[in-house]
Design an enzyme around this catalytic site. Structure first.
Site, PDB file in Angstrom:
ATOM      1  N   ASP A 110       0.843  -1.194   0.000  1.00  0.00           N
ATOM      2  CA  ASP A 110       0.000   0.000   0.000  1.00  0.00           C
ATOM      3  C   ASP A 110       0.879   1.245   0.000  1.00  0.00           C
ATOM      4  O   ASP A 110       2.096   1.175   0.263  1.00  0.00           O
ATOM      5  CB  ASP A 110      -0.944  -0.002   1.204  1.00  0.00           C
ATOM      6  CG  ASP A 110      -0.209  -0.053   2.538  1.00  0.00           C
ATOM      7  OD1 ASP A 110       0.919  -0.587   2.580  1.00  0.00           O
ATOM      8  OD2 ASP A 110      -0.757   0.414   3.556  1.00  0.00           O
TER       9      ASP A 110
ATOM     10  N   GLU B 269       0.301  -1.454   5.699  1.00  0.00           N
ATOM     11  CA  GLU B 269       1.326  -0.896   6.582  1.00  0.00           C
ATOM     12  C   GLU B 269       1.049   0.558   6.923  1.00  0.00           C
ATOM     13  O   GLU B 269       1.428   1.028   7.997  1.00  0.00           O
ATOM     14  CB  GLU B 269       2.697  -1.030   5.908  1.00  0.00           C
ATOM     15  CG  GLU B 269       3.878  -0.758   6.834  1.00  0.00           C
ATOM     16  CD  GLU B 269       4.274   0.715   6.926  1.00  0.00           C
ATOM     17  OE1 GLU B 269       5.035   1.068   7.844  1.00  0.00           O
ATOM     18  OE2 GLU B 269       3.798   1.522   6.090  1.00  0.00           O
TER      19      GLU B 269
END
Length: 447
Positions: A108, A172
């Site tokens: 991400d 994350e």
């Protein structure tokens, strides 16, 4: 089967033959960056679909999987639909070998506003050695790097005395949503076997070992006042003024309770622990209205020598003390006040901790994992200058507390982390490939 001395002696030679394929790396990174519009992590507005990125990784590595007769164990572990984590292994012939692991490169990215950038953040731009786009440094460049490392392991097939593993993680960039990424992998025991050797967390920058990161507590403070005409401020409780003074009060007490720590110099931290506001909001209204409420959000960053939960307790105590006597706050001028006794009204502060506090980490500077990363960095770059910073990484402290030798490395550029006009250097990622290959070689030689 038993590994012959001849095979062992060839391990380093074969590792030397592993070459970073610049063209293939850029091709994969271009595909990853091309998905990043849907990898932005800022819910509820942006909920990433990390499988869009890992699909490209799997297409590169699938031909080398054990199912296709190759040496790579490849598995996608998914706890939330479309948001999988990718687990990779290149195994030694010795089933009882220890692991060398590269974990933490994430699928991400933080949001990007193309109106604020000098180039399109949602596509890769290559200008010589410069790679531009959201996620090059943090962290799709590392995803492509680890993919290239495992592809080259699969092609050269070195006879290693260690297992090599990698975990590409989802989610994350958001600490408020749990049960998606590395936290759930750890909770289910899926990382337990990696404890037998060093775990290198690949989500840092500037090519040097990172010895420490900060704990982080995200907070929201809301001030409840009284809406009234700005021409009659004595009839209002101004929440904007109240919250400015309240934040200043909390910061003053924070720096007394969490002063610079003597170990920060040993680890090379660039700043001490900090508390600061980062976002401001209010319900809106006319410029001639004093609003009824105002909200400030921010964070506390704590060097790893302080406990995040203790900081939470301290911040709550600061706010509780203010609510007991809100008039202790300085006012702005002779008619500004936070208490209207004739109307039975008092200003009030409401504190909310956003998400779970994240603990900082001080990596072991005496472990074999640290020794090897420093050796490998010195040999590739000609120097090794470890550093620490007060950015935060999820779960690393928890993994360390569970017995992992957690070390931190990364090959993007710190000055472009979470910034507009993000970029990295192809040569830096090539150096990262060489350092990671040397790490594997050195642990194999020592096994």
């Amino acid at each position: 089967r038993n590994i012959s001395n001849h095979e062992i002696s060839l391990a380093a030679t074969i590792m030397d033959k592993m070459k970073f394929d610049r063209e293939a790396y850029v091709e994969l990174l271009r595909k990853l960056i091309g998905e990043n519009r849907n990898l932005q992590n800022n819910p509820p507005l942006n909920v990433p679909q990390e499988d869009l990125a890992s699909d490209h990784v799997l297409r590169v590595l699938d031909q080398y999987s054990t199912e296709k007769g190759g040496p790579l164990l490849i598995k996608r572990e998914t706890f939330v639909a479309g948001r999988g984590n990718v687990l990779l292994e290149y195994r030694s012939a010795n089933e009882n070998a220890t692991y060398v692991s590269f974990v933490g490169a994430h699928l991400d990215v933080v949001p990007a506003n193309p109106d604020e950038w000098d180039f399109n953040p949602f596509e890769l731009t290559v200008e010589g050695d410069v790679l531009r786009g959201r996620g090059v440094t943090d962290c799709l460049g590392h995803v492509a790097l680890i993919t290239e490392l495992f592809k080259q392991l699969a092609i050269t097939k070195p006879a290693l005395k260690v297992h090599v593993a990698a975990v590409l993680i989802a989610n994350e960039e958001n600490s408020t949503a749990l049960g998606v990424g590395v936290d759930e992998l750890a909770a289910r025991g899926m990382l337990e076997k990696l404890k037998s050797g060093p775990v290198y967390w690949v989500d840092s920058a500037d090519k040097q070992p990172c010895l420490g990161t900060a704990g982080m507590v995200a907070w929201q403070l809301k001030a409840q006042g009284k809406l009234f005409h700005s021409g009659l401020p004595h009839q209002a409780i101004n929440p904007l003024e109240m919250i400015m003074e309240a934040v200043a009060h909390c910061q003053h007490r924070f720096y007394k309770d969490f002063p610079p720590h003597e170990k920060e110099k040993v680890y090379g931290f660039v700043t001490c622990s900090t508390m600061k506001p980062t976002q401001w909001s209010y319900p809106g209204g006319g410029i001639n209205q004093i609003p009824a409420e105002a909200t400030v959000c921010g964070d506390m960053r704590l060097t790893p020598f302080y406990d995040a939960q203790n900081a939470v307790a301290k911040l709550k105590s600061y706010v509780d003390d203010l609510n007991k006597d809100i008039e202790q706050l300085p006012s702005r001028g002779p008619v500004s006040k936070y208490d209207l006794p004739e109307q039975g009204l008092r200003g009030k502060l409401e504190l909310e901790i956003l998400g779970a506090p994240c603990s900082g980490i001080a990596c072991s500077i005496d472990s074999l994992g640290n020794k090897v990363i420093c050796e490998a960095t010195q040999e590739v770059l000609g120097e090794c200058k470890p550093y620490s910073l007060t950015g935060s990484l999820p779960l690393v402290k928890e993994l360390q507390d569970q017995g992992y030798d957690l070390q931190i490395i990364g090959y993007g550029l710190m000055k472009t982390y979470h910034a507009k006009n993000e970029f990295g250097l192809l040569s830096d990622f090539e150096h990262g490939f060489q350092v990671m290959a040397k790490i594997v070689e050195k642990f194999s030689d020592r096994a």
